[in-house]
Enzyme design. Structure first.
Site, PDB file in Angstrom:
ATOM      1  N   HIS E  34       3.830  33.478 -27.816  1.00  0.00           N
ATOM      2  CA  HIS E  34       2.443  33.736 -28.077  1.00  0.00           C
ATOM      3  C   HIS E  34       1.299  32.973 -27.078  1.00  0.00           C
ATOM      4  CE1 HIS E  34       0.652  30.396 -30.982  1.00  0.00           C
ATOM      5  NE2 HIS E  34       1.148  29.966 -30.064  1.00  0.00           N
ATOM      6  N   CYS E  53      -3.256  26.196 -24.843  1.00  0.00           N
ATOM      7  CA  CYS E  53      -2.794  27.339 -25.755  1.00  0.00           C
ATOM      8  C   CYS E  53      -3.016  28.580 -25.300  1.00  0.00           C
ATOM      9  CB  CYS E  53      -3.216  26.958 -27.206  1.00  0.00           C
ATOM     10  SG  CYS E  53      -2.695  25.471 -27.762  1.00  0.00           S
ATOM     11  N   HIS E  59       3.168  30.601 -24.330  1.00  0.00           N
ATOM     12  CA  HIS E  59       4.219  29.590 -24.520  1.00  0.00           C
ATOM     13  C   HIS E  59       4.934  29.895 -25.777  1.00  0.00           C
ATOM     14  CE1 HIS E  59       0.515  28.799 -26.761  1.00  0.00           C
ATOM     15  NE2 HIS E  59       1.015  28.186 -27.605  1.00  0.00           N
ATOM     16  N   HIS E  61       6.962  29.015 -29.927  1.00  0.00           N
ATOM     17  CA  HIS E  61       7.455  27.961 -30.975  1.00  0.00           C
ATOM     18  C   HIS E  61       8.736  28.394 -31.772  1.00  0.00           C
ATOM     19  CE1 HIS E  61       3.550  25.979 -30.578  1.00  0.00           C
ATOM     20  NE2 HIS E  61       3.172  27.202 -30.421  1.00  0.00           N
ATOM     21  N   ASP E  99      10.957  37.908 -34.537  1.00  0.00           N
ATOM     22  CA  ASP E  99      11.956  36.856 -34.053  1.00  0.00           C
ATOM     23  C   ASP E  99      12.047  37.405 -32.417  1.00  0.00           C
ATOM     24  OD1 ASP E  99      15.162  36.062 -34.301  1.00  0.00           O
ATOM     25  OD2 ASP E  99      13.554  34.804 -33.778  1.00  0.00           O
ATOM     26  N   HIS E 100      12.059  36.339 -31.590  1.00  0.00           N
ATOM     27  CA  HIS E 100      12.557  36.727 -30.162  1.00  0.00           C
ATOM     28  C   HIS E 100      11.237  37.754 -29.489  1.00  0.00           C
ATOM     29  CE1 HIS E 100      15.883  34.639 -30.814  1.00  0.00           C
ATOM     30  NE2 HIS E 100      16.098  34.501 -29.796  1.00  0.00           N
ATOM     31  N   GLU E 145       3.887  26.074 -37.272  1.00  0.00           N
ATOM     32  CA  GLU E 145       3.632  26.241 -36.034  1.00  0.00           C
ATOM     33  C   GLU E 145       4.942  25.294 -35.046  1.00  0.00           C
ATOM     34  OE1 GLU E 145       0.479  27.711 -33.131  1.00  0.00           O
ATOM     35  OE2 GLU E 145       0.603  25.564 -32.858  1.00  0.00           O
TER      36      GLU E 145
END
Lengths: 159, 159, 159, 159, 159, 159
Positions: E34, E53, E59, E61, E99-100, E145
Site C-alpha cells: 500500500h 509512507c 511498501h 505489511h 492478500d498478496h 498494521e
C-alpha cells in the site's frame, strides 16, 4: 560478494543469482491430545516418572512445528523450495495425521511410541524426510510442546 | 569455571573477566513491498512458479531481521560489540535502504535479484559484513518474511 | 527409520524406542536490576562506553533464559531429562538468585562481573553445568535481555 | 455503508472519506529499575506487603506501553493522528524520562508515588493527556510490567 | 451461577447450558502492499503529510486482522458461531481480496480510499457485517498494521 | 491531575496517592484435553456440527487465561490487588482443576457442559468471582484456546 552483472548494453532483462548455502524454515501448527506413559510399567511407576503428564484421561497441547531445509537458492527461481509447497508436505506428512487427534491412539506412525517431544521430533523427521527431494535437504525438525519448551532433531546422522 | 578473584587485601575496585566464545544477536525491522518474478521468463511461467507472490501490483511484508555476531566478551567492557552501535550498522547497511521501499525497484544493492527471503539474506550479509570489524565476526543473518517463515545465512564459507 | 516393531503375537504391551540425538530446551524468566560499568574506569569513560546503560541509579529487564540440553531419548521414559526437573535446576542455579534482585550487588556468583548479556550467559553456564548429569549434556545457554537482543553460549570448549 | 462515489465523468482524482469513530493504538517500550515500598511504613510491613518486590537493591522490567486515541479519520489524511508523531509524543511525555532510569528516584513526575503498575498508568495518563489535541482524544493507557501482567487506565472521568 | 442440573435418576445424557453474553474473536492475516497519499493534493503535500509512507513505489505489511462477535452461547452447540465458519467469512469478505494484493489499486471495495489503518477497519467492517447473522452480532474489527500499531472499530453506531 | 504534595518543611517521608479506576490483568496458562460434542445428539449430528473438534479420542490445547479486575489503587499500597495473590486465586479456582486434565471428564465444575471457549469463560467466571473481594471487582475473563482464537466474558450483568 554477490556476482556483479556486467554493464548491460542490450535491453534484455536479466537476473543476478546469489551463491551460498541458505536455511529456510516454515512453521505449522496442530492441536492434539496425548499422555506420557510406558505401558510395560506399573501405574505407580508412571505416576512417579511423569506426574500429571501421565493422566489416563489425557491432556493436550497446541503444538508448533518448525521445519528447516538446507540448500542453495535456485538461480532461476530464487527458491530452495517453494514454502507453500513445503507447507503442503508438512500437512501431508504430519499435521493432517495429528491435528485434532490423540497422539497415543490414533496416529499410525506413532504407534507404540511414548509421545514425548523428544520422540515426536524423531518420528516426524522420518515422516518428512522421504518427501524432501534434492537439491533441498531436510536440516532440522523443531517442535514446541508449549511456548516454553521445545525439542530439535537434526537427523539420524547428527551427533 | 570463571576466573576467581584472589582475596582483595587492598580496596581497589576490580573486574572479573569471563572467557569464552559468545554469540550476540540484535533484531531490527522494516516494512517493504516486493514481488517475486523472473523477468527473463514469461508471465505464465512466473504465475505458475510463484502464484500470488508474482502479483505485478506488488504485495508487502513487515520484515524482521536478526543479525548474530560471534566473539569473546572484551575483558574491559563486557561487550563483543555495543548492540546500540550494531543497531546503527544494521540501519545503515540494510534498514534505511529497504524500509518503506520497494525491494525490486528502489534498492541499489538488490538490483536484478529476485527478492526471495533466500536471496535477501545473502544480499544482506554482503552489505553488513564489511561493517563488522574484528574482533567481532558476523555469524548469521536471519530474515523473517512473516512470523511463520524465515531464512538464515551463515556466510559464503559455510556449507 | 524408526525401529519397526515385529508383529505381536502375544498381547503384551510394548514400547518402541527411537534412536537419535535430540536437543531439548526449557524457558524460564526473571526480573532484575543492573547497570553496566567498569569500576576500574572513570565515570566519564563509563558514560562514553555505556551511555544510559551505566546509570548509577540502575535500570532493569525482564530477562528470558532458555537452556538447551543434548542427549538421546531414554528408551524407557522417552525423556532426555524431565523438563519439570530441569525447570527446578534452573531455578536453583540461576532464577532464585537473580529474580527481583540487583545483578551487580546481590548475586554472589556475579560478584565483580560486568553484567552484560555476554558475561551473564557464561556465568550462568558455569552455575548450571555442574547440575546437569549424564547422559544429558548442557548444550546452550541463551539469555534475552529484551525481546530484541540476546546472547548465546555453547560452553568453554566451543569456538 | 461507506459513502459511494458517484460515477466520475471528469477525470479528476478524488478521495472517499469513511465515517466512524476509530481507536488507534501505538506501542513503545522502555527498561527501568524500581521497587515497591511505602516509606511511611516499616521495613517489616513492606516486606510482608510486597515480598521480593520491595528489594531495597532494586529490580527491573522491560515495560511495554500502549496508548490508544479515539477520533474520526480526517477525510483529507485518513488519520486520527499520525502515529509517528504520537510515538514522539510518548517519548517526550514518558519514555525519555523513564528509559534506563530508576522510577522511584529519577523521574520527577513520579516523585513520591509507589510505582506499582496501577499508579504508573494513572501518572502516565496525566503526562500524556495535555499533549493530545482535538479532534483526537486520549482513550486508554495500558502498561505491561511483564508479558503476563498489565494495567489499563481510561482517564479520571471513567468509572 | 450456572444452572445446576437436578440429580439424575435416569441415565439419559444431558447438557448444561450456561447463560451470558460472550465475545469471541478470530484472527486471520494477509500480506499486502500500500501507500498513503491523497491524489487531490500535491506531491509535496503528501510528502510532508506522510513522509516515507507515501512512497510511490509502495511498501507493505503483514496485516493481522482480529474480528470479535458478540452473542449468547447456543445451549445446544455451546457456540456463538463456529469459528471455523467465521474464518471462512473473513477470508471471503476481506482476506481473499487483500492478500498478496495492492490495497490502493486492486481491491474494489477500497477504491478511492486512503488505506490508513483507520480507514481500513471501517471499510472491513462494512464488508464483514452483512455476512454476520443473528443471533451473533459483529462487535469489533481490529487491524494490526505492524505488531506495534493497530486500529479498532466498533461499528457506525458507536461513538 | 495527580494530587500535588504540598512543600515539605518536615523531613518525614510521604506517599502521594493517585486517584482513578484502573483495570489490572494477570495471565496464567494450563494444558488440557477436550472434545466438543452434545451427548443428547447423534454421532452424525456432532460430526456435522463440530467436525474434527468432536473426535471421541480427544484433542487438546495450551489454554491461556487472562483475568482482569477493576478498582482504585489503594493509597497505602498502590495495589488494587496483589497480582501474586491473584495468581494463587486463579490457580485454586481454575488452573489446578484443569491443568493436565480432561475438561469433559475430570473437572467437577464443568460436568455436563460442552467445553467450548464460550462456555468455559462463563464457567471460569463463576469459579473466580466468589474469590474476589471488595474493593476489587472481577471485570473480565478472557480465554485463548489458541493464539488465534479467544473468548471474553464480562459477567452475567453485562449485555
Amino acid at each position: 560478494m554477490p556476482k556483479k552483472s556486467s554493464p548491460q548494453k542490450s535491453r534484455e532483462p536479466s537476473v543476478r543469482a546469489l551463491a551460498g548455502t541458505v536455511f529456510i524454515t516454515r512453521q505449522v501448527h496442530f492441536n492434539s491430545a496425548h499422555r506420557l506413559y510406558n505401558p510395560t510399567k506399573s501405574l505407580a511407576w508412571n505416576q512417579k516418572q511423569y506426574g500429571m503428564c501421565t493422566n489416563p484421561h489425557w491432556h493436550g497441547h497446541n503444538y508448533v512445528l518448525e521445519v528447516t531445509l538446507k540448500g542453495q537458492p535456485d538461480p532461476v527461481t530464487g527458491y530452495i523450495m517453494d514454502l507453500a509447497r513445503l507447507k503442503k508436505v508438512l500437512h501431508t506428512a504430519v499435521v493432517d495425521k495429528c491435528d485434532h487427534r490423540n497422539l497415543n491412539d490414533e496416529v499410525d506412525f506413532l504407534r507404540g511410541i511414548i509421545p514425548s517431544t523428544e520422540n515426536l521430533v524423531i518420528a516426524f523427521w522420518h515422516e518428512i524426510a522421504p518427501r524432501i527431494h534434492l537439491p533441498a535437504r531436510l536440516h532440522c525438525v523443531r517442535l514446541y510442546e508449549t511456548p516454553r519448551n521445545f525439542a530439535e532433531f537434526f537427523g539420524p546422522a547428527h551427533h
